[in-house]
Design a protein around this motif. Structure first.
Motif, PDB file in Angstrom:
ATOM      1  N   GLN A 138     -30.177  14.334   0.584  1.00  0.00           N
ATOM      2  CA  GLN A 138     -29.741  14.961   1.845  1.00  0.00           C
ATOM      3  C   GLN A 138     -29.143  16.338   1.591  1.00  0.00           C
ATOM      4  N   SER A 139     -28.183  16.393   0.671  1.00  0.00           N
ATOM      5  CA  SER A 139     -27.512  17.671   0.414  1.00  0.00           C
ATOM      6  C   SER A 139     -28.505  18.720  -0.046  1.00  0.00           C
ATOM      7  N   SER A 140     -29.369  18.345  -0.982  1.00  0.00           N
ATOM      8  CA  SER A 140     -30.268  19.350  -1.525  1.00  0.00           C
ATOM      9  C   SER A 140     -31.281  19.805  -0.485  1.00  0.00           C
ATOM     10  N   ALA A 141     -31.749  18.892   0.365  1.00  0.00           N
ATOM     11  CA  ALA A 141     -32.737  19.277   1.376  1.00  0.00           C
ATOM     12  C   ALA A 141     -32.152  20.322   2.320  1.00  0.00           C
ATOM     13  N   ILE A 142     -30.892  20.141   2.714  1.00  0.00           N
ATOM     14  CA  ILE A 142     -30.268  21.096   3.632  1.00  0.00           C
ATOM     15  C   ILE A 142     -30.135  22.456   2.962  1.00  0.00           C
ATOM     16  N   LEU A 176     -17.775   4.265  -4.783  1.00  0.00           N
ATOM     17  CA  LEU A 176     -18.690   4.818  -3.782  1.00  0.00           C
ATOM     18  C   LEU A 176     -18.227   6.201  -3.320  1.00  0.00           C
ATOM     19  N   ILE A 177     -16.914   6.329  -3.015  1.00  0.00           N
ATOM     20  CA  ILE A 177     -16.411   7.633  -2.576  1.00  0.00           C
ATOM     21  C   ILE A 177     -16.640   8.683  -3.668  1.00  0.00           C
ATOM     22  N   SER A 178     -16.279   8.336  -4.920  1.00  0.00           N
ATOM     23  CA  SER A 178     -16.444   9.300  -6.008  1.00  0.00           C
ATOM     24  C   SER A 178     -17.904   9.686  -6.168  1.00  0.00           C
ATOM     25  N   VAL A 179     -18.768   8.681  -6.151  1.00  0.00           N
ATOM     26  CA  VAL A 179     -20.197   8.931  -6.365  1.00  0.00           C
ATOM     27  C   VAL A 179     -20.761   9.813  -5.259  1.00  0.00           C
ATOM     28  N   ILE A 180     -20.348   9.558  -4.019  1.00  0.00           N
ATOM     29  CA  ILE A 180     -20.860  10.363  -2.900  1.00  0.00           C
ATOM     30  C   ILE A 180     -20.440  11.823  -3.068  1.00  0.00           C
ATOM     31  N   ILE A 181     -19.179  12.051  -3.473  1.00  0.00           N
ATOM     32  CA  ILE A 181     -18.725  13.435  -3.645  1.00  0.00           C
ATOM     33  C   ILE A 181     -19.508  14.118  -4.774  1.00  0.00           C
ATOM     34  N   ILE A 182     -19.605  13.449  -5.917  1.00  0.00           N
ATOM     35  CA  ILE A 182     -20.312  14.062  -7.054  1.00  0.00           C
ATOM     36  C   ILE A 182     -21.788  14.289  -6.718  1.00  0.00           C
ATOM     37  N   ALA A 183     -22.407  13.279  -6.107  1.00  0.00           N
ATOM     38  CA  ALA A 183     -23.837  13.393  -5.802  1.00  0.00           C
ATOM     39  C   ALA A 183     -24.099  14.540  -4.836  1.00  0.00           C
ATOM     40  N   SER A 184     -23.212  14.707  -3.850  1.00  0.00           N
ATOM     41  CA  SER A 184     -23.465  15.778  -2.887  1.00  0.00           C
ATOM     42  C   SER A 184     -23.218  17.136  -3.540  1.00  0.00           C
ATOM     43  N   LEU A 185     -22.287  17.202  -4.483  1.00  0.00           N
ATOM     44  CA  LEU A 185     -22.088  18.469  -5.197  1.00  0.00           C
ATOM     45  C   LEU A 185     -23.308  18.806  -6.057  1.00  0.00           C
ATOM     46  N   ILE A 186     -23.830  17.791  -6.767  1.00  0.00           N
ATOM     47  CA  ILE A 186     -25.046  18.034  -7.559  1.00  0.00           C
ATOM     48  C   ILE A 186     -26.169  18.473  -6.629  1.00  0.00           C
ATOM     49  N   ILE A 193     -29.119  25.699  -5.611  1.00  0.00           N
ATOM     50  CA  ILE A 193     -28.597  27.069  -5.623  1.00  0.00           C
ATOM     51  C   ILE A 193     -28.774  27.666  -7.013  1.00  0.00           C
ATOM     52  N   LEU A 194     -28.478  26.846  -8.042  1.00  0.00           N
ATOM     53  CA  LEU A 194     -28.645  27.302  -9.425  1.00  0.00           C
ATOM     54  C   LEU A 194     -30.108  27.631  -9.721  1.00  0.00           C
ATOM     55  N   LEU A 195     -31.001  26.706  -9.347  1.00  0.00           N
ATOM     56  CA  LEU A 195     -32.432  26.936  -9.592  1.00  0.00           C
ATOM     57  C   LEU A 195     -32.872  28.233  -8.926  1.00  0.00           C
ATOM     58  N   ASP A 196     -32.432  28.427  -7.673  1.00  0.00           N
ATOM     59  CA  ASP A 196     -32.797  29.637  -6.937  1.00  0.00           C
ATOM     60  C   ASP A 196     -32.346  30.881  -7.682  1.00  0.00           C
ATOM     61  N   LYS A 197     -31.113  30.843  -8.206  1.00  0.00           N
ATOM     62  CA  LYS A 197     -30.581  31.989  -8.951  1.00  0.00           C
ATOM     63  C   LYS A 197     -31.405  32.243 -10.211  1.00  0.00           C
ATOM     64  N   LEU A 198     -31.917  31.161 -10.812  1.00  0.00           N
ATOM     65  CA  LEU A 198     -32.716  31.296 -12.031  1.00  0.00           C
ATOM     66  C   LEU A 198     -34.165  31.667 -11.726  1.00  0.00           C
ATOM     67  N   GLY A 199     -34.475  31.796 -10.427  1.00  0.00           N
ATOM     68  CA  GLY A 199     -35.839  32.171 -10.062  1.00  0.00           C
ATOM     69  C   GLY A 199     -36.810  31.006 -10.057  1.00  0.00           C
ATOM     70  N   ILE A 200     -36.265  29.761 -10.039  1.00  0.00           N
ATOM     71  CA  ILE A 200     -37.131  28.572  -9.968  1.00  0.00           C
ATOM     72  C   ILE A 200     -37.113  28.065  -8.525  1.00  0.00           C
ATOM     73  N   ASP A 201     -38.254  27.557  -8.070  1.00  0.00           N
ATOM     74  CA  ASP A 201     -38.329  27.046  -6.700  1.00  0.00           C
ATOM     75  C   ASP A 201     -37.283  25.949  -6.487  1.00  0.00           C
ATOM     76  N   PRO A 202     -36.298  26.179  -5.610  1.00  0.00           N
ATOM     77  CA  PRO A 202     -35.229  25.185  -5.429  1.00  0.00           C
ATOM     78  C   PRO A 202     -35.728  23.855  -4.876  1.00  0.00           C
ATOM     79  N   ALA A 203     -36.903  23.884  -4.228  1.00  0.00           N
ATOM     80  CA  ALA A 203     -37.428  22.633  -3.658  1.00  0.00           C
ATOM     81  C   ALA A 203     -37.688  21.592  -4.743  1.00  0.00           C
ATOM     82  N   LEU A 204     -37.859  22.057  -5.988  1.00  0.00           N
ATOM     83  CA  LEU A 204     -38.005  21.137  -7.112  1.00  0.00           C
ATOM     84  C   LEU A 204     -36.856  20.130  -7.163  1.00  0.00           C
TER      85      LEU A 204
END
Lengths: 450, 450
Positions: free
Chosen positions: A333-337, A395-405, A411-422
């Motif tokens: 979810q987070s990455s798609a947005i 569950l709370i910890s995992v949700i926070i970490i997962a959404s941060l990842i 964003i990192l991939l985009d900065k590196l010039g890699i397609d973020p959709a990956l």
């Protein structure tokens, strides 16, 4: 108006093919749009398709070629001589002709080009072959109407009548100087409402969006959508007008882009369709599955680290799929947005603000979900109180970490010039699975002390 | 040409706003495209945005309104009087004006409509309000050029000059009879190359695609793409010409459709963007997460059924996340391909053939992956031989079942009239997780007999 192809129609066609009734075939087919005929050919077997193809004249078959599925087109082209292919191409717009030539083998390419009858057309096609597929040059066509700034409206209209013969849609009329450099445009509407003797220099509009040949096609799409353009001229490095891109070329770019993101999110690495061969589908699907499998190995290893807990706290292991699944879902979810935000250029604000927002968001989601989980674990699943506490905190910890990842990997991939959709596909699910399990059992170990 | 908005520009604007230097502001803004100004307003704070909005004239602000993010537009509209809104709407195309009116409250809607100055325009806008949002009627506009079959080319051109004043892009000229029934079209090109006295009846093209007002917007998009149309006329049930849809209206439909599928695949249930509020994002994300959590409860229960195996075969439990993840990934791949095939209408052949194909495909993938898993379990993970055999058999079975679920759930949903894209998200991952675990442990129980 009826847009669907009926089974009856196909049966009728097959009968005419069997009885070699070319006249009836032509009558039936002449009533149909070339896009419909292409769809019919895709449904027929190859010999029937070739038969129909040979009955029709090249004006119609050229358009049909464009609409066919890739593999049928390839097969039909392999049955045609270079001269026959050249006849088809003479009927097509330059960019469509270039696209078909690009699909041919190197030797056949040469032969086909040498058979092209219309010299100007051939030059334009060869020109287009130079450009990379996913650039403005690669999607533009050479057909356009251009007038010299030194002409008057009358000469302009006369010239346009000549030029317009090869062009299906005029859109803007481009104004160039003697060196062919793009100066501006005339609208058809202006031309219709201006006196015949007026010099073009006095009436043309100087403000004009244009793109350079090596602009990426997705960037062209973005510009045309943002400024609501139906056509955009393409210039070379010297500012000379070399081609034009119309909105229908861009519709394909937009669709392909969306399809690609969607397929990456679903763990499919090539542009495949349901009707492609098993081998092609496997090539597109297997790499991601292997990646997921290797990720699975890591999760087995991680679980092994905590195997000591099994004798006393076996219940913990019942929750691993739940924790892993939640981590995966939140991450996707987070990455798609974020991927959409990057694609549409709607991502504003600093990284820090995004961090704060994502943490607040996942904290809110996490607390609601954790409450459900806590109640569920107690009343539905009947596990010990302490296990309920552990999975809830996890569950709370995992949700926070997962959404941060999920937020920062694209964003990192985009900065590196890699397609973020990956980052939206199996990649994020797999890494979040592993992280989730690791966090869960670490929390369990800290609390239970095994 | 520079398409990006610089930070310097925004700072400059903010300075002029603070010093209330309206003249400089206008100079700076008049050079910009309305789409760029909209982007700038989205970046500024609300008071600054409103300030700029009031400085510009309604011709420009009307276009800007259209390009703004929804919530900023809503806020700005709430600051404008019905008369001011009506002034904006008078500048807009009928469909854009109708879209904005539709966003207003019922009472304000009435007031705004009564303030519209151009009576014809007002009539057209009110007409458009009747149609459902996602139909041809809902996306069409009233601006078009139509001529009577009884006119000659000369009258036609004269009339066109009058009609074309309100139209940014002419495209086709539609030919109607005295009852306003659509008969066919004239191309601008034909008109440029035909003698002035020729009656329209003799030169117009009778073949013409059209759609009826209540055709679904995605169907209109499909037709326009398939037949490569830049505009399509819309008729009512009596065949009367009531509006026109151009390709730029359709670009939005295509994009929305792709976005929606993508978001559903990622488990996001509303059209949200990264910059929406936390509450909106939660509303879009939480429902799917709750569903996944409830699915997780089921997986806990299922694992509990096999808890007896833990004392003797604890290793088995280390593989649950791996099996569940593979089931999820395979299911998403299969369903995504089917959903795209359904959306693009490229799914051919019988259900039985699809079954055979999907089974062969997953058998091929399954055998390759199972071989890797078998070797990995032996050499990397060092589990007992029999456990290696069990997970290998389970993986092949799970891949086949998961791909069948992924293939047939979207087909079934489609038959039931439900959006098949629903099946690509957490729904398929969750159900495949559960199935995968169930299959895995059932196989383990059969082999080990616990």
């Amino acid at each position: 108006m009826e847009f669907k192809i009926s089974k009856e129609l196909i049966q009728e066609l097959e009968q005419f093919i069997q009885s070699k009734d070319d006249q009836q075939l032509e009558v039936l087919l002449n009533d149909l749009h070339h896009a419909d005929i292409a769809e019919i050919l895709d449904e027929l077997d190859f010999d029937e398709a070739t038969y129909i193809f040979k009955v029709l004249d090249s004006e119609k078959t050229a358009e049909i070629l464009l609409e066919l599925e890739d593999d049928l087109r390839e097969k039909i082209l392999s049955r045609l001589s270079p001269k026959e292919i050249a006849e088809e191409l003479d009927e097509l717009e330059t960019n469509d002709a270039a696209d078909i030539i690009a699909e041919l083998s190197q030797s056949k390419k040469q032969e086909v080009i040498s058979e092209l009858q219309d010299v100007e057309h051939a030059k334009d096609i060869v020109d287009l072959l130079r450009y990379k597929e996913d650039t403005a040059g690669g999607i533009m066509h050479k057909e356009l109407v251009k007038v010299n700034e030194n002409w008057d409206v009358f000469t302009c209209i006369k010239q346009m009548r000549i030029q317009a013969k090869n062009i299906s849609r005029v859109h803007s009329i481009y104004v160039v100087d003697d060196e062919d450099r793009l100066l501006g445009r005339l609208s058809l509407k202006d031309l219709l409402t201006t006196a015949a003797k007026t010099p073009i220099r006095e009436v043309y509009i100087k403000k004009l969006n244009s793109v350079i040949v090596d602009t990426e096609d997705v960037e062209v799409a973005r510009i045309m959508q943002k400024y609501d353009l139906e056509a955009i001229p393409v210039i070379d490095e010297l500012g000379r007008l070399v081609g034009r891109i119309t909105i229908d070329d861009i519709v394909d770019v937009i669709k392909d882009e969306a399809t690609e993101d969607y397929q990456l999110a679903a763990g499919i690495s090539q542009d495949v369709e349901a009707d492609d061969s098993i081998l092609e589908l496997t090539k597109a699907r297997l790499p991601w599955l292997v990646l997921a499998l290797l990720g699975g190995f890591v999760s087995v290893k991680v679980l092994g680290l905590f195997g000591g807990a099994m004798s006393q706290h076996g219940n913990l292991f019942f929750f691993t799929p739940l924790i892993a699944a939640m981590a995966g879902n939140v991450g996707v979810q987070s990455s798609a947005i974020i991927v959409q935000g990057l694609a549409n250029d709607t991502l504003s604000g600093s990284l820090f603000n995004r961090l704060i927002k994502e943490v607040s968001l996942s904290l809110l989601n996490g607390v609601i979900l954790a409450t459900i989980l806590f109640l569920g674990s107690h009343f539905l699943l009947n596990v010990e109180f302490i296990i309920g506490i552990i999975v809830t905190i996890a569950l709370i910890s995992v949700i926070i970490i997962a959404s941060l990842i999920g937020t920062f990997v694209p964003i990192l991939l985009d900065k590196l010039g890699i397609d973020p959709a990956l980052a939206t596909g199996p990649f994020i699910t797999t890494s979040n699975d592993i992280c989730g399990i690791l966090i869960y059992f670490t929390i369990a170990r800290l609390i239970l002390g095994f």
